[in-house]
Design a protein around this motif. Sequence first.
Motif, PDB file in Angstrom:
ATOM      1  N   PHE A  71       0.843  -1.204   0.000  1.00  0.00           N
ATOM      2  CA  PHE A  71       0.000   0.000   0.000  1.00  0.00           C
ATOM      3  C   PHE A  71       0.876   1.251   0.000  1.00  0.00           C
ATOM      4  CE2 PHE A  71      -2.049   3.535   2.125  1.00  0.00           C
ATOM      5  CZ  PHE A  71      -3.215   3.664   1.383  1.00  0.00           C
ATOM      6  N   VAL A  72       1.856   1.270   0.904  1.00  0.00           N
ATOM      7  CA  VAL A  72       2.699   2.459   1.047  1.00  0.00           C
ATOM      8  C   VAL A  72       3.538   2.675  -0.219  1.00  0.00           C
ATOM      9  CG1 VAL A  72       4.615   3.461   2.372  1.00  0.00           C
ATOM     10  CG2 VAL A  72       2.727   2.323   3.566  1.00  0.00           C
ATOM     11  N   GLU A  73       3.991   1.570  -0.815  1.00  0.00           N
ATOM     12  CA  GLU A  73       4.840   1.675  -2.012  1.00  0.00           C
ATOM     13  C   GLU A  73       4.021   1.764  -3.299  1.00  0.00           C
ATOM     14  OE1 GLU A  73       7.372  -1.782  -1.561  1.00  0.00           O
ATOM     15  OE2 GLU A  73       8.022  -1.063   0.422  1.00  0.00           O
ATOM     16  N   LYS A  74       2.713   1.854  -3.168  1.00  0.00           N
ATOM     17  CA  LYS A  74       1.783   1.989  -4.307  1.00  0.00           C
ATOM     18  C   LYS A  74       1.981   0.894  -5.356  1.00  0.00           C
ATOM     19  CE  LYS A  74       1.476   7.040  -3.745  1.00  0.00           C
ATOM     20  NZ  LYS A  74       0.315   7.020  -2.860  1.00  0.00           N
ATOM     21  N   ARG A  75       2.021  -0.357  -4.894  1.00  0.00           N
ATOM     22  CA  ARG A  75       2.114  -1.492  -5.818  1.00  0.00           C
ATOM     23  C   ARG A  75       1.133  -2.562  -5.371  1.00  0.00           C
ATOM     24  NH1 ARG A  75       4.732  -5.465  -3.044  1.00  0.00           N
ATOM     25  NH2 ARG A  75       6.018  -4.785  -1.285  1.00  0.00           N
ATOM     26  N   LYS A  76       0.975  -3.581  -6.211  1.00  0.00           N
ATOM     27  CA  LYS A  76       0.070  -4.690  -5.870  1.00  0.00           C
ATOM     28  C   LYS A  76       0.770  -5.634  -4.899  1.00  0.00           C
ATOM     29  CE  LYS A  76      -3.117  -7.173  -8.154  1.00  0.00           C
ATOM     30  NZ  LYS A  76      -3.544  -8.191  -9.088  1.00  0.00           N
TER      31      LYS A  76
END
Length: 258
Positions: free
Chosen positions: A247-252
């Motif tokens: 979530f924090v790294e904006k990835r799946k």
Amino acid sequence: FSTYNFINVTQKGKVALIQFNRPKAMNALCDGLIKELNQVTQEIDGNPEYGSIVITGNEKAFAAGADIKEMQDKSFPQVQNIQMLASWENLTNIKKPIIAAVNGYALGGGFELAMMCDIIYAGENAKFGLPETTLGTIPGCGGTQRLIRAVGKSKAMEITLTGEFIDAQTALNYGLVSKVVPVSNLVDETLKVAEKIASFSKPVAALIKDTINEAENIGLREGVKYERKAFYSTFATQDRKEGMSAFVEKRKPSWTDN
Ligand code: CO8
């Protein structure tokens, strides 16, 4: 999977689809069928390829109850001594989420079995009932206990004391099922939801299932404590770390079930 006499089991991606297969007997749940169901659900529970289970019947009947012909000649000492139908409860020990897809009749033990599942979806032609009173007996696989929790006392009494069936729309209004779908789409629609559930972390899904089901056994104060402990325990998993990092790294996120 082994070959079964009374059920069919197929793999649909990460979902195991179990279909009752006694069409001539309206999928009446004979001893052999329950044994096979217990065997296969346990096998699926231990197999990491699967994340959820769908149980269905055919378009006419999910299951029209325990097998009346098998029960007909039994005496009180016999049913008590063999603890008849006690093994049906094994289904409630399965950790993976189970969705019942009900087309047609879900009566007596068939309805009770659907209520042991975690979610129920209904086809437009579904009919639910506990007609045991019409046979001179009462529900014996948790029906009286689970129905009151699902719909409240007055409706549970009405359904069980009259033995009358309720249709899919009524079951939806009562909150007994989560959605009603055209008959021919029911299994596909259910598989879609099951696949989504199976796409998440398995240990986390198992915790959610266990925690919600525990609410039926214990009071609110104990239940909230139980939930908090389960929540804390997710911090012992890789998947919790992965989910929040993603979530924090904006990835799946990529779940490993650890
Ligand atoms: N058990 C055995 N056979 C069944 C059952 C059943 N529950 N339901 C249907 N069948 C059989 C019929 O006998 C018939 O067989 P046959 O062709 O040899 O005569 C065949 O399936 C087709 O059924 P119908 O001709 O009756 O089909 P309809 O379309 O006319 O009617 C119904 C469908 C409405 C589903 C009707 O079959 C029916 O009312 N079935 C019985 C429903 C019922 O009463 N269920 C409750 C059973 S008792 C129970 O589940 C208790 C569980 C808890 C016990 C716990 C103890 C510890």
